[in-house]
Enzyme design. Sequence first.
Site, short mmCIF file in Angstrom:
data_model
loop_
_atom_site.label_atom_id
_atom_site.label_comp_id
_atom_site.label_asym_id
_atom_site.label_seq_id
_atom_site.Cartn_x
_atom_site.Cartn_y
_atom_site.Cartn_z
N TYR A 78 -22.26 -87.25 57.28
CA TYR A 78 -21.53 -87.19 58.75
C TYR A 78 -21.51 -88.19 58.78
CZ TYR A 78 -20.13 -84.86 63.02
OH TYR A 78 -19.27 -85.10 64.11
N SER A 133 -15.14 -88.36 65.77
CA SER A 133 -16.72 -88.54 66.88
C SER A 133 -17.00 -89.59 67.26
CB SER A 133 -17.60 -88.28 66.15
OG SER A 133 -19.29 -88.08 66.56
P1 NAD Z 1 -18.54 -75.84 66.84
O1 NAD Z 1 -20.18 -75.27 66.16
O2 NAD Z 1 -18.76 -75.01 68.10
O3 NAD Z 1 -17.71 -76.13 65.74
C1 NAD Z 1 -17.59 -75.95 64.72
C2 NAD Z 1 -17.04 -74.82 64.25
O4 NAD Z 1 -16.38 -75.11 62.52
C3 NAD Z 1 -17.28 -73.78 64.29
O5 NAD Z 1 -17.57 -72.69 65.09
C4 NAD Z 1 -17.39 -73.46 62.40
O6 NAD Z 1 -15.84 -72.06 63.03
C5 NAD Z 1 -16.03 -74.47 62.12
N1 NAD Z 1 -17.06 -74.31 60.69
C6 NAD Z 1 -18.09 -75.13 60.69
N2 NAD Z 1 -18.06 -75.00 58.68
C7 NAD Z 1 -17.23 -74.63 58.49
C8 NAD Z 1 -16.40 -73.85 57.36
N3 NAD Z 1 -17.09 -73.78 56.12
N4 NAD Z 1 -15.09 -72.54 57.46
C9 NAD Z 1 -14.39 -72.49 58.64
N5 NAD Z 1 -15.18 -72.87 59.97
C10 NAD Z 1 -16.23 -74.20 59.79
O7 NAD Z 1 -19.35 -77.00 66.96
P2 NAD Z 1 -18.37 -78.47 68.21
O8 NAD Z 1 -19.40 -79.29 68.40
O9 NAD Z 1 -17.62 -77.75 69.26
O10 NAD Z 1 -17.44 -78.89 67.23
C11 NAD Z 1 -16.39 -79.56 66.76
C12 NAD Z 1 -15.87 -80.43 66.40
O11 NAD Z 1 -16.81 -81.53 66.81
C13 NAD Z 1 -16.34 -80.81 65.22
O12 NAD Z 1 -15.71 -81.30 64.18
C14 NAD Z 1 -17.74 -82.13 65.66
O13 NAD Z 1 -18.13 -82.25 64.23
C15 NAD Z 1 -16.94 -82.53 66.41
N6 NAD Z 1 -18.12 -83.19 66.95
C16 NAD Z 1 -18.55 -83.13 68.48
C17 NAD Z 1 -20.13 -83.77 68.44
C18 NAD Z 1 -20.49 -82.52 69.70
O14 NAD Z 1 -21.33 -83.24 70.53
N7 NAD Z 1 -20.10 -81.58 69.93
C19 NAD Z 1 -19.40 -85.17 69.08
C20 NAD Z 1 -18.44 -85.48 68.18
C21 NAD Z 1 -17.43 -84.79 67.49
#
Ligand code: NAD
Length: 298
Positions: free
Chosen positions: A202, A189
């Site tokens: 985080y 991120s």
């Molecule tokens: P999202 O909630 O759609 O995806 C995250 C997924 O993590 C969930 O769908 C879930 O299946 C999985 N997860 C969480 N806890 C879990 C557990 N204990 N066991 C198994 N699976 C688990 O959200 P997203 O934003 O697509 O997140 C994906 C990645 O992107 C993450 O690592 C997040 O930190 C990163 N990220 C997101 C953003 C943003 O703005 N959305 C920005 C920077 C980084």
Amino acid sequence: MADRLTMQDPRGQYPKPPFGEQPQPVPGLARDMSPRPDHGEESYRGSGKLAGRRALVTGGDSGIGRAAAIAFAREGADVAIGYLPAEEADASEVIALIGAEGRVAAALPGDVSVEAFARDLPRLAAEALGGLDVLVINAGHQQSRDALANVTSAEFDETMKVNLYALFWTTQAALPLMPPGSSIITTSSVQAYDPSASLIHYATTKAGMVAYTKALAQQTLKLGIRANVVAPGPFWTALQSSGGQPPEKVDTFGSGSAYGRPGQPVEIAPAYVLLASQEGSYMNGEVLAVTGGSGSVA
Ligand code: NAD
Ligand code: MG
């Protein structure tokens, strides 16, 4: 007809805030978001960049992981997705979309904060797909806390387990299964470089993911395997509306970007395709930022 690849001003390509507060319990469902995120369901077009590859995407039910899973299938890969059992409704949509491409789809529900399951995931994926060439460590846990005093040990532990321990457990178990030419991709991120006060726990894990992946890349290249990081900026996903941001910040999510809007998951899928495919052959230990210009990556 204009579509995702038609030349246009990107600032106006996708919805802008306000979005409403729309809080959800953790882990949140993409299907309950308004507007529904674009994960490429209708919009991603493939061109055979991953023909015959076998990919595991953790957190592949929704958000960024779902966009990567859909893109991988459209590029010709068989795809296994990891997700939490509570996310079955989102996951079953992704499984159907992968199957609609004529690719093998494997659903692997379970909690990656549990060591035995995190270590088992690569074997389960390889058994279902007949091997493993692409590993995307993307599952993530993010809960905003207004002050350090309000970060409990349990919350700190959960964040470390999902974002860092599972990274260690799953990559360690996957490596012996992956042939030369394989690719490991981690989702960090901009928080790794430009942390928000309310995401202190985080952001720490996301910085750790960068260091881990850069060190891992030096080891994996000796096996002919590349490892790289994708560093997203603000993307419109259920992570944010299920406590990743306070509800009032979900309403205005992405407004701080020069685009005046958050990214849609499909807009980051090409980064995963590039790193997974042989087109990324000279990319190893890199951090690929897709931030809408909102975050610096040192
Ligand atoms: P999202 O909630 O759609 O995806 C995250 C997924 O993590 C969930 O769908 C879930 O299946 C999985 N997860 C969480 N806890 C879990 C557990 N204990 N066991 C198994 N699976 C688990 O959200 P997203 O934003 O697509 O997140 C994906 C990645 O992107 C993450 O690592 C997040 O930190 C990163 N990220 C997101 C953003 C943003 O703005 N959305 C920005 C920077 C980084
Ligand atoms: Mg989800």
